[in-house]
Design a protein around this motif. Structure first.
Motif, short mmCIF file in Angstrom:
data_model
loop_
_atom_site.label_atom_id
_atom_site.label_comp_id
_atom_site.label_asym_id
_atom_site.label_seq_id
_atom_site.Cartn_x
_atom_site.Cartn_y
_atom_site.Cartn_z
N GLN A 1 0.83 -1.21 0.00
CA GLN A 1 0.00 0.00 0.00
C GLN A 1 0.86 1.26 0.00
O GLN A 1 0.61 2.20 -0.76
CB GLN A 1 -0.93 0.00 1.22
CG GLN A 1 -2.01 -1.07 1.18
CD GLN A 1 -2.81 -1.13 2.46
OE1 GLN A 1 -2.57 -0.36 3.40
NE2 GLN A 1 -3.77 -2.05 2.52
N VAL A 2 1.89 1.25 0.86
CA VAL A 2 2.79 2.42 0.92
C VAL A 2 3.52 2.58 -0.40
O VAL A 2 3.69 3.70 -0.92
CB VAL A 2 3.78 2.26 2.09
CG1 VAL A 2 4.83 3.38 2.07
CG2 VAL A 2 3.04 2.27 3.42
N LEU A 3 3.97 1.45 -0.98
CA LEU A 3 4.70 1.49 -2.25
C LEU A 3 3.82 2.03 -3.37
O LEU A 3 4.25 2.87 -4.17
CB LEU A 3 5.21 0.09 -2.57
CG LEU A 3 6.05 -0.06 -3.84
CD1 LEU A 3 7.31 0.78 -3.76
CD2 LEU A 3 6.41 -1.52 -4.07
N GLN A 4 2.60 1.54 -3.42
CA GLN A 4 1.68 2.01 -4.46
C GLN A 4 1.36 3.49 -4.29
O GLN A 4 1.34 4.25 -5.27
CB GLN A 4 0.38 1.18 -4.41
CG GLN A 4 0.56 -0.26 -4.87
CD GLN A 4 -0.68 -1.08 -4.65
OE1 GLN A 4 -1.73 -0.58 -4.21
NE2 GLN A 4 -0.59 -2.38 -4.95
N ALA A 5 1.12 3.89 -3.04
CA ALA A 5 0.83 5.30 -2.79
C ALA A 5 2.02 6.17 -3.16
O ALA A 5 1.86 7.25 -3.76
CB ALA A 5 0.45 5.50 -1.32
N LEU A 6 3.24 5.73 -2.82
CA LEU A 6 4.43 6.51 -3.12
C LEU A 6 4.69 6.55 -4.63
O LEU A 6 5.06 7.60 -5.19
CB LEU A 6 5.64 5.92 -2.39
CG LEU A 6 6.96 6.67 -2.54
CD1 LEU A 6 6.83 8.12 -2.09
CD2 LEU A 6 8.07 5.97 -1.76
#
Length: 320
Positions: A157-162
């Motif tokens: 989730q963090v990777l996709q958001a970033l």
């Protein structure tokens, strides 16, 4: 009358003396053996939040005693194993000192039976310890697997958001770059602007146009520099969020490595180190037959006195 009471007393004492002697002689010989063992705690990784302790309650476990009763083949019938379980529970002495455990077993079986029973008890205890640790590792591994999956989902989730944030930033910078380039092209196409910028006179108007063009060029250079950085480093260009992703990856890898190490520990770990094995008893330590006979005689004397004193008196026939 006195003679009669004396005979009552003597007979009572004699009966108890003979009875206690027969009982003492019929008691089986008791043998005792002991063993000294060291309990080794498995070196599990710190991710496994477990507290293992094998105290007296463990050593006196009825399940452990039942398994020992099966192993030494006292009886094949389950209902007849309980006297053995009771014997083990009553006669097994446990003493713990600085990680060392002294086990002492006393029983009315043969010398070899007592020794073999204690040795079997230690073997079964080691198996049960290993089984307990295996169950603990499996439950903790399941918990850690769920945690690792949760961390992996969060990392995604963090990777996709970033990634979306970086792509959005790149699109914005690209749009700003195109706008500035278009603005510069349109401005420089104007002949009047070219003449005014190139004028040698330091008029306010020429100074303004010159500064305006220079500011656009500086902004364009900054945008191109940031775009190059985002193109070359990608999400790594956003240091704070990228470090967060790296920390999550490190945590996930640490959990996976801990699970592998725990399995390796389980394969190589031996829970019990026998320092002094159970020895064959050199001779009987019981029962104390003399004490049993003395107790029986003492009870006979006491009871004989009571019977003699409180026995009903026989009336003598009256003379005519």
């Amino acid at each position: 009358m006195a003679v009669e009471r004396r005979w009552i007393f003597l007979v009572t004492v004699l009966v108890f003396l003979i009875g206690s002697t027969i009982y003492a002689l019929r008691q089986p010989l008791e043998f005792e053996t002991s063993a000294l063992v060291r309990i080794k705690t498995p070196p599990l990784p710190h991710e496994f939040a477990v507290h293992l302790r094998w105290g007296e309650d463990f050593w006196r476990s009825p399940d452990l005693a039942v398994e020992v009763a099966k192993k030494i083949r006292i009886s094949e019938e389950p209902e007849e194993r309980w006297p053995v379980v009771s014997w083990l529970y009553t006669n097994l002495k446990i003493k713990e000192t600085d990680g060392l455990v002294t086990l002492t077993l006393r029983g009315g079986f043969g010398q070899r039976a007592v020794r073999d029973t204690l040795a079997a008890y230690i073997d079964e205890a080691a198996k049960k310890m290993k089984s307990d640790v295996r169950s603990t590792i499996e439950s903790e591994s399941a918990r850690l697997s769920a945690l690792r999956q949760a961390l992996e989902d969060h990392r995604q989730q963090v990777l996709q958001a970033l990634t979306a944030r970086v792509d959005e930033r790149k699109a914005l910078l690209q749009s700003q770059k195109e706008t500035i380039e278009k603005e510069l092209q349109e401005f420089l196409k104007s002949r009047i602007a070219q003449m005014r910028i190139g004028e040698q006179g330091a008029t306010i108007e020429s100074w303004y146009y010159r500064n305006y063009v220079e500011s656009l060029l500086r902004r364009l250079e900054e945008i191109e520099r940031e775009l190059d950085l985002l193109q070359s480093k990608g999400i790594a260009a956003v240091e704070g969020e990228y470090q967060r992703i790296l920390a999550l990856e490190e945590r996930i890898e640490s959990i996976a490595q801990a699970q592998v190490e725990a399995q390796q520990v389980l394969m190589s770990w031996e829970p019990v180190e026998v320092i002094t094995p159970a020895q064959l008893p050199q001779g009987p330590v019981g029962p104390d037959r003399a004490q049993t006979i003395l107790w029986g005689t003492g009870i006979g004397i006491l009871l004989g006195l009571l019977v003699a004193l409180f026995s009903p008196r026989r009336r003598e026939p009256s003379k005519p």
